[in-house]
Enzyme design. Structure first.
Site, PDB file in Angstrom:
ATOM      1  CB  CYS A 243      -0.966  -0.040   1.185  1.00  0.00           C
ATOM      2  SG  CYS A 243      -2.348   1.096   0.990  1.00  0.00           S
TER       3      CYS A 243
ATOM      4  CG  HIS B 103      -3.419  -3.588   3.390  1.00  0.00           C
ATOM      5  ND1 HIS B 103      -2.355  -2.979   4.008  1.00  0.00           N
ATOM      6  CD2 HIS B 103      -4.123  -2.588   2.820  1.00  0.00           C
ATOM      7  CE1 HIS B 103      -2.418  -1.671   3.834  1.00  0.00           C
ATOM      8  NE2 HIS B 103      -3.485  -1.408   3.107  1.00  0.00           N
TER       9      HIS B 103
ATOM     10  CD  GLU C 236      -0.626  -5.608   5.791  1.00  0.00           C
ATOM     11  OE1 GLU C 236      -0.539  -6.174   4.690  1.00  0.00           O
ATOM     12  OE2 GLU C 236      -0.975  -4.419   5.911  1.00  0.00           O
TER      13      GLU C 236
END
Lengths: 235, 83
Positions: free
Chosen positions: A87, A204, A206
């Site tokens: 990002c 994302h 994660e």
């Protein structure tokens, strides 16, 4: 294996990245404040996390790229070591020139926060070797400036060198306008550099790295980096 | 050393769709300003600078514009130096 997570003023996905590398993947991980002059010598991979470094002032990532630590991150990358920018991290990597292209304002001008599907367009990379060819994964996006742009020559060279790693698609893997959330050229969600050791992606991984969060598709990206480290598959 | 003011205008390159400009264009049409078109949004950056002469001032500002104030992949800039 040891991950370093770079922290800028305004980073807000640093703890998620730290948790993913440390608690879920079970590897060593440390935070590195942007004012530091160098990474720890035993660093094996760098994560540039999401957020709004320097308030996104001027352009997203434009100020963070001049941080002290980024000089060493560039040397680290130029030595062939893995760097992943997620990002805002992707935006920083394009601003600093480790990745080609730029991220423009989303075509609909909205900040988009939702789950999207990604097609693994190249699973033979440091970051995708744990995924199968064209595997579709579900990952959240949360950005206002994720509209990937590059000039025609750059797009062609990204295609010719298989640098397009993730593309926005529908749940069946169809890459089309309907599945493009932000107007990115060729539905590009993530690209690598030519030597395949730097990845930038707007979604994302994660945030979807353990089932507790509702989906763990994202762990594959980090598992791939670990596979590559252990087996030297590609780098 | 002389003191100058610099005005740097940064805008998206012509061939890049400016979605903010388009949105404002549509808003103008809804206000019956239909004689207007090709709306583009940019950034205006002003700064004070000390230099030997205006040529040197412009050269410094140009370096800054290339390095930080604009992103050459997507943006163009113009510089105006004022005494």
């Amino acid at each position: 294996m040891k991950f370093s997570v770079i922290v800028f003023p305004g980073s807000n996905c640093d703890q998620d990245a730290f948790h993913t590398a440390g608690s879920i993947l079970g590897e060593q991980v440390e935070y590195v404040w942007h004012k530091e002059g160098s990474l720890s010598v035993d660093t094996d991979a760098v994560i540039i996390p999401g957020g709004f470094s320097y308030g996104d002032y001027l352009r997203c990532g434009a100020v963070a790229r001049f941080s002290n630590i980024m000089k060493d991150v560039v040397s680290f990358a130029n030595n062939g070591k893995p760097v992943i920018g997620i990002c805002n991290g992707f935006q920083i990597l394009t601003e600093i020139g480790l990745l080609e292209g730029a991220l423009l304002r989303n075509q609909n001008l909205k900040f988009i926060c939702k789950d999207v599907f990604l097609k693994t367009s190249n699973n033979k990379t440091t970051f995708t070797n744990n995924l199968s060819e064209e595997q579709v994964i579900r990952i959240p996006i949360a950005h206002g400036d994720g509209n990937f742009f590059a000039d025609d020559d750059t797009i062609k060279s990204l295609q010719d060198n298989n640098q397009i790693v993730f593309q926005y698609c529908d749940e069946n893997g169809n890459v089309n306008d309907q599945s493009n959330p932000n107007g990115s050229l060729l539905n590009i969600a993530g690209i690598t550099n030519k030597s395949n050791n730097v990845l930038g992606m707007m979604p994302h991984p994660e945030r979807y790295s353990e089932q507790l969060l509702g989906c763990n598709d994202g762990i594959q990206v980090f598992q791939s980096i670990l596979n590559n480290f252990k087996n030297g598959v590609l780098a | 050393m002389k003191k100058y003011k610099a005005v740097v205008k940064v805008s998206l390159r012509e061939n890049i769709l400016d979605v903010q400009g388009k949105t404002i264009e549509h808003a103008l049409y809804s206000l019956d300003f239909d004689m207007m078109n090709n709306v583009r949004i940019g950034k205006l950056i002003t700064l004070d600078i000390e230099a030997q002469n205006d040529g040197q001032a412009e050269a410094f500002v140009e370096q800054a514009a290339k390095k930080l104030l604009s992103n050459p992949v997507i943006e163009d800039f113009t510089i105006e130096i004022i005494e």
